[in-house]
Design a protein around this motif. Sequence first.
Motif, PDB file in Angstrom:
ATOM      1  N   CYS A 107      26.274 -65.281-105.830  1.00 20.65           N
ATOM      2  CA  CYS A 107      27.197 -66.205-105.163  1.00 20.65           C
ATOM      3  C   CYS A 107      27.097 -66.054-103.654  1.00 20.65           C
ATOM      4  CB  CYS A 107      28.623 -65.929-105.637  1.00 20.65           C
ATOM      5  SG  CYS A 107      29.894 -66.771-104.696  1.00 20.65           S
ATOM      6  N   TRP A 108      27.043 -64.822-103.183  1.00 21.36           N
ATOM      7  CA  TRP A 108      26.921 -64.526-101.751  1.00 21.36           C
ATOM      8  C   TRP A 108      25.637 -65.129-101.182  1.00 21.36           C
ATOM      9  CZ3 TRP A 108      23.301 -60.923 -99.623  1.00 21.36           C
ATOM     10  CH2 TRP A 108      23.492 -60.646 -98.272  1.00 21.36           C
ATOM     11  N   MET A 109      24.542 -65.000-101.923  1.00 21.35           N
ATOM     12  CA  MET A 109      23.278 -65.571-101.458  1.00 21.35           C
ATOM     13  C   MET A 109      23.325 -67.098-101.417  1.00 21.35           C
ATOM     14  SD  MET A 109      21.079 -63.407-100.475  1.00 21.35           S
ATOM     15  CE  MET A 109      19.663 -64.452-100.431  1.00 21.35           C
ATOM     16  N   CYS A 110      23.984 -67.709-102.397  1.00 24.34           N
ATOM     17  CA  CYS A 110      24.103 -69.176-102.407  1.00 24.34           C
ATOM     18  C   CYS A 110      24.905 -69.664-101.206  1.00 24.34           C
ATOM     19  CB  CYS A 110      24.760 -69.649-103.702  1.00 24.34           C
ATOM     20  SG  CYS A 110      23.699 -69.520-105.142  1.00 24.34           S
ATOM     21  N   ILE A 111      25.988 -68.968-100.883  1.00 22.46           N
ATOM     22  CA  ILE A 111      26.780 -69.343 -99.706  1.00 22.46           C
ATOM     23  C   ILE A 111      25.942 -69.170 -98.450  1.00 22.46           C
ATOM     24  CG2 ILE A 111      28.818 -68.812 -98.323  1.00 22.46           C
ATOM     25  CD1 ILE A 111      30.141 -67.798-100.904  1.00 22.46           C
ATOM     26  N   LEU A 112      25.235 -68.064 -98.350  1.00 21.61           N
ATOM     27  CA  LEU A 112      24.405 -67.799 -97.177  1.00 21.61           C
ATOM     28  C   LEU A 112      23.360 -68.886 -96.974  1.00 21.61           C
ATOM     29  CD1 LEU A 112      23.386 -65.927 -94.875  1.00 21.61           C
ATOM     30  CD2 LEU A 112      21.927 -64.840 -96.601  1.00 21.61           C
ATOM     31  N   ILE A 113      22.672 -69.256 -98.027  1.00 14.29           N
ATOM     32  CA  ILE A 113      21.621 -70.267 -97.920  1.00 14.29           C
ATOM     33  C   ILE A 113      22.219 -71.628 -97.571  1.00 14.29           C
ATOM     34  CG2 ILE A 113      19.859 -71.522 -99.217  1.00 14.29           C
ATOM     35  CD1 ILE A 113      19.401 -68.874-100.786  1.00 14.29           C
ATOM     36  N   GLY A 114      23.287 -72.016 -98.266  1.00 15.57           N
ATOM     37  CA  GLY A 114      23.895 -73.317 -98.016  1.00 15.57           C
ATOM     38  C   GLY A 114      24.435 -73.472 -96.607  1.00 15.57           C
ATOM     39  N   VAL A 115      25.196 -72.506 -96.151  1.00 15.22           N
ATOM     40  CA  VAL A 115      25.802 -72.602 -94.823  1.00 15.22           C
ATOM     41  C   VAL A 115      24.744 -72.426 -93.728  1.00 15.22           C
ATOM     42  CG1 VAL A 115      27.561 -71.628 -93.299  1.00 15.22           C
ATOM     43  CG2 VAL A 115      28.027 -71.851 -95.708  1.00 15.22           C
ATOM     44  N   SER A 116      23.737 -71.643 -93.975  1.00 12.90           N
ATOM     45  CA  SER A 116      22.663 -71.487 -92.989  1.00 12.90           C
ATOM     46  C   SER A 116      21.868 -72.779 -92.818  1.00 12.90           C
ATOM     47  CB  SER A 116      21.731 -70.355 -93.389  1.00 12.90           C
ATOM     48  OG  SER A 116      22.410 -69.135 -93.386  1.00 12.90           O
ATOM     49  N   ILE A 117      21.581 -73.456 -93.919  1.00 15.46           N
ATOM     50  CA  ILE A 117      20.886 -74.740 -93.823  1.00 15.46           C
ATOM     51  C   ILE A 117      21.741 -75.729 -93.046  1.00 15.46           C
ATOM     52  CG2 ILE A 117      20.054 -76.746 -95.130  1.00 15.46           C
ATOM     53  CD1 ILE A 117      19.212 -74.782 -97.340  1.00 15.46           C
ATOM     54  N   TYR A 118      23.040 -75.758 -93.348  1.00 19.31           N
ATOM     55  CA  TYR A 118      23.926 -76.679 -92.632  1.00 19.31           C
ATOM     56  C   TYR A 118      23.969 -76.345 -91.147  1.00 19.31           C
ATOM     57  CZ  TYR A 118      27.766 -79.786 -91.642  1.00 19.31           C
ATOM     58  OH  TYR A 118      28.522 -80.802 -91.117  1.00 19.31           O
ATOM     59  N   THR A 119      24.035 -75.078 -90.826  1.00 19.75           N
ATOM     60  CA  THR A 119      24.060 -74.663 -89.419  1.00 19.75           C
ATOM     61  C   THR A 119      22.782 -75.066 -88.703  1.00 19.75           C
ATOM     62  OG1 THR A 119      25.448 -72.774 -90.007  1.00 19.75           O
ATOM     63  CG2 THR A 119      24.347 -72.691 -87.886  1.00 19.75           C
ATOM     64  N   ALA A 120      21.655 -74.894 -89.358  1.00 22.55           N
ATOM     65  CA  ALA A 120      20.381 -75.196 -88.714  1.00 22.55           C
ATOM     66  C   ALA A 120      20.134 -76.697 -88.570  1.00 22.55           C
ATOM     67  CB  ALA A 120      19.240 -74.571 -89.518  1.00 22.55           C
ATOM     68  N   ARG A 121      20.555 -77.492 -89.536  1.00 25.10           N
ATOM     69  CA  ARG A 121      20.191 -78.905 -89.543  1.00 25.10           C
ATOM     70  C   ARG A 121      21.258 -79.860 -89.037  1.00 25.10           C
ATOM     71  NH1 ARG A 121      15.084 -80.183 -90.027  1.00 25.10           N
ATOM     72  NH2 ARG A 121      15.620 -82.054 -91.167  1.00 25.10           N
ATOM     73  N   PHE A 122      22.531 -79.510 -89.170  1.00 24.80           N
ATOM     74  CA  PHE A 122      23.574 -80.502 -88.916  1.00 24.80           C
ATOM     75  C   PHE A 122      24.573 -80.127 -87.834  1.00 24.80           C
ATOM     76  CE2 PHE A 122      22.264 -81.051 -93.350  1.00 24.80           C
ATOM     77  CZ  PHE A 122      21.804 -82.352 -93.290  1.00 24.80           C
ATOM     78  N   THR A 123      24.471 -78.965 -87.253  1.00 20.20           N
ATOM     79  CA  THR A 123      25.427 -78.560 -86.225  1.00 20.20           C
ATOM     80  C   THR A 123      25.261 -79.409 -84.975  1.00 20.20           C
ATOM     81  OG1 THR A 123      25.513 -76.308 -87.037  1.00 20.20           O
ATOM     82  CG2 THR A 123      26.184 -76.650 -84.776  1.00 20.20           C
ATOM     83  N   GLY A 124      26.374 -79.934 -84.489  1.00 18.38           N
ATOM     84  CA  GLY A 124      26.365 -80.699 -83.253  1.00 18.38           C
ATOM     85  C   GLY A 124      25.951 -82.140 -83.391  1.00 18.38           C
ATOM     86  N   ARG A 125      25.590 -82.577 -84.594  1.00 15.04           N
ATOM     87  CA  ARG A 125      25.155 -83.961 -84.781  1.00 15.04           C
ATOM     88  C   ARG A 125      26.255 -84.765 -85.456  1.00 15.04           C
ATOM     89  NH1 ARG A 125      19.710 -84.526 -87.646  1.00 15.04           N
ATOM     90  NH2 ARG A 125      19.107 -82.379 -87.663  1.00 15.04           N
TER      91      ARG A 125
END
Length: 161
Positions: A107-125
């Motif tokens: 579960c921890w890894m799934c949260i890490l991957i999901g939120v990291s992808i969101y941070t990298a691709r969608f932050t500030g847009r």
Amino acid sequence: MLVLLAGIFVVHIATVIMLFVSTIANVWMVGSSYYGTVSKGLWLLCNNTCEQLTVNSRDEASLKAVQAFMILSIIFSVIALIMFIAQLFTLEKGKRFYITGAIMLVCWMCILIGVSIYTARFTGRMPESTNSHHGYCFILAWICFCFSFIISILYLVLRKK
């Protein structure tokens, strides 16, 4: 020991609830526009009304991955909670909660991957908005990341007495 088990159980329930809220609510990014406050989540873009979130074709796979990993994190967290309750009543004295800890690490890894992808691709847009910043769902997801790691380590160390 009973207080420790009750505390872990309460934190685990809180983590599941926060994961639900952060995945379902549409406040991952917030910004200001001519029409007022705009919020964007994993599913909808909300202005005065909410509409389907539109992304360009190169970001669509990233958004689907974030959605999938956040849903998987909820599923694994609920499974870990059920396994903890089951092991609490069936596990022999002196044994550890290895299965529950391993599921919470997934579960921890799934949260890490999901939120990291969101941070990298969608932050500030944010389309047609200024002064955009992260919303409470994004922050809740990172809090769940921390809680799930702590809970998983406690499950792996914890012995049934």
